[in-house]
Design a protein around this motif. Structure first.
Motif, short mmCIF file in Angstrom:
data_model
loop_
_atom_site.label_atom_id
_atom_site.label_comp_id
_atom_site.label_asym_id
_atom_site.label_seq_id
_atom_site.Cartn_x
_atom_site.Cartn_y
_atom_site.Cartn_z
N PHE A 194 40.86 -26.78 31.68
CA PHE A 194 41.60 -27.67 32.57
C PHE A 194 40.70 -28.76 33.14
O PHE A 194 41.09 -29.94 33.18
CB PHE A 194 42.20 -26.86 33.72
CG PHE A 194 42.78 -27.71 34.82
CD1 PHE A 194 44.00 -28.36 34.65
CD2 PHE A 194 42.09 -27.89 36.01
CE1 PHE A 194 44.53 -29.16 35.65
CE2 PHE A 194 42.61 -28.69 37.01
CZ PHE A 194 43.83 -29.33 36.84
N LEU A 195 39.49 -28.41 33.56
CA LEU A 195 38.58 -29.40 34.14
C LEU A 195 38.10 -30.40 33.08
O LEU A 195 37.90 -31.58 33.40
CB LEU A 195 37.39 -28.69 34.79
CG LEU A 195 37.72 -27.87 36.05
CD1 LEU A 195 36.52 -27.07 36.49
CD2 LEU A 195 38.20 -28.79 37.17
N ALA A 196 37.91 -29.94 31.85
CA ALA A 196 37.50 -30.85 30.78
C ALA A 196 38.58 -31.89 30.52
O ALA A 196 38.29 -33.09 30.34
CB ALA A 196 37.19 -30.06 29.51
N ILE A 197 39.83 -31.46 30.49
CA ILE A 197 40.94 -32.40 30.28
C ILE A 197 41.07 -33.33 31.49
O ILE A 197 41.34 -34.54 31.34
CB ILE A 197 42.25 -31.63 30.03
CG1 ILE A 197 42.15 -30.86 28.71
CG2 ILE A 197 43.45 -32.58 30.01
CD1 ILE A 197 43.33 -29.96 28.42
N SER A 198 40.86 -32.81 32.70
CA SER A 198 40.89 -33.66 33.90
C SER A 198 39.79 -34.71 33.85
O SER A 198 39.99 -35.86 34.24
CB SER A 198 40.73 -32.79 35.16
OG SER A 198 41.79 -31.87 35.28
N ALA A 199 38.61 -34.31 33.34
CA ALA A 199 37.51 -35.27 33.20
C ALA A 199 37.87 -36.37 32.21
O ALA A 199 37.52 -37.54 32.40
CB ALA A 199 36.25 -34.53 32.74
N TRP A 200 38.59 -35.98 31.15
CA TRP A 200 39.02 -37.00 30.18
C TRP A 200 39.91 -38.04 30.86
O TRP A 200 39.78 -39.24 30.61
CB TRP A 200 39.77 -36.35 29.02
CG TRP A 200 40.21 -37.34 27.98
CD1 TRP A 200 39.52 -37.72 26.87
CD2 TRP A 200 41.42 -38.11 27.98
NE1 TRP A 200 40.23 -38.68 26.17
CE2 TRP A 200 41.40 -38.94 26.83
CE3 TRP A 200 42.51 -38.19 28.83
CZ2 TRP A 200 42.42 -39.83 26.52
CZ3 TRP A 200 43.54 -39.08 28.52
CH2 TRP A 200 43.50 -39.88 27.38
N PHE A 201 40.82 -37.60 31.73
CA PHE A 201 41.70 -38.53 32.44
C PHE A 201 40.89 -39.50 33.30
O PHE A 201 41.19 -40.70 33.35
CB PHE A 201 42.70 -37.77 33.31
CG PHE A 201 43.97 -37.41 32.60
CD1 PHE A 201 44.95 -38.36 32.38
CD2 PHE A 201 44.19 -36.12 32.14
CE1 PHE A 201 46.13 -38.04 31.72
CE2 PHE A 201 45.35 -35.78 31.48
CZ PHE A 201 46.33 -36.74 31.27
N GLU A 202 39.87 -38.99 33.99
CA GLU A 202 39.06 -39.85 34.83
C GLU A 202 38.32 -40.89 34.00
O GLU A 202 38.24 -42.07 34.37
CB GLU A 202 38.06 -39.01 35.63
CG GLU A 202 38.70 -38.13 36.68
CD GLU A 202 39.51 -38.94 37.69
OE1 GLU A 202 39.00 -39.99 38.16
OE2 GLU A 202 40.65 -38.53 38.00
N GLN A 203 37.79 -40.47 32.86
CA GLN A 203 37.10 -41.42 31.99
C GLN A 203 38.08 -42.41 31.36
O GLN A 203 37.75 -43.58 31.16
CB GLN A 203 36.34 -40.66 30.90
CG GLN A 203 35.12 -39.92 31.42
CD GLN A 203 34.22 -39.47 30.29
OE1 GLN A 203 34.65 -38.77 29.37
NE2 GLN A 203 32.95 -39.85 30.35
#
Length: 238
Positions: A194-203
């Motif tokens: 979940f956090l990896a996908i959230s990081a993708w959104f931020e980038q």
């Protein structure tokens, strides 16, 4: 959570965590964003990948998603999935395996398919249109759709957009470390995904607002760390 699965990247069966992703692709802006994902863990919830696929589409319908077409690979081409998409009033475009039975017990690859597409009867479903695409390396794909009177160019544009799924998978692996969790518990692994996908959104937001790629963003962090380390070493050489 970990089980043996076919890897498109490794071209073999490997041990890993199965992730079923649903992306929205904007044909005008030529960009994609994930709108849902499911972790394939049949031992805990009893659901196969096709079940996750169907449930995600049903939820997308409830959320008001109106796609030009639903595109998936041959893995999700079961009759139940195709009928489910049709029940939502959506068009689907899909690759069928060459040995799929059509036209009263004939294999798909045994048919004469015209350049403009050929109408066929998909057993258990109804009438659809198939196009035959041959790649430069000789690979043949049979692309099928339930759209009425489709053109070859229409299917090509839709299938080209499907590549955005692979781009997303590569970015979330290489830039967000979705495969690099060292934890052993199921909950920790799920949190990491979940956090990896959230990081993708931020980038991705920075990519849009600052016109900077995900790879450049990561490299900027690395350069800053290297610069700081050199500064410390010069200040305290001993």
């Amino acid at each position: 959570m970990v089980r043996n699965s076919c890897s498109g990247n490794e071209h073999e069966v490997i041990a890993g965590i199965g992730l079923v992703n649903l992306l929205w692709h904007d044909l005008t802006k030529v960009e994609s964003i994930p709108i849902n994902y499911r972790i394939y863990d049949k031992d805990s919830d009893g659901k196969i990948k096709n079940t996750h696929f169907s449930e995600m589409l049903t939820l997308a319908k409830k959320r008001g998603i109106m796609p030009e077409a639903v595109v998936m690979d041959a893995w999700y081409s079961s009759l139940d999935n195709l009928k489910s998409i049709r029940s939502h009033g959506w068009i689907w475009v899909n690759t069928l395996r060459k040995n799929r039975i059509v036209n009263h017990n004939k294999q798909l690859n045994k048919l004469d398919i015209s350049e403009e597409g050929t109408s066929i009867h998909l057993r258990g479903y109804g009438w659809v249109t198939v196009f035959k695409f041959t790649a430069k390396n000789g690979r043949i794909d049979y692309i099928v759709t339930n759209k009425e009177n489709p053109t070859r160019q229409y299917l090509k544009s839709i299938m080209d957009a499907r590549w955005s799924v692979e781009v997303y998978h590569r970015e979330v692996k290489q830039n967000c470390g979705i495969e690099r969790c060292q934890a052993r518990t199921s909950r920790a692994q799920r949190n990491h995904i979940f956090l990896a996908i959230s990081a993708w959104f931020e980038q991705h937001k920075r990519r849009i607002s600052e016109k900077i790629t995900l790879y450049q963003q990561n490299w900027d962090v690395i350069k800053s760390a290297i610069t700081e380390q050199i500064r410390v070493l010069l200040a305290y050489p001993n």
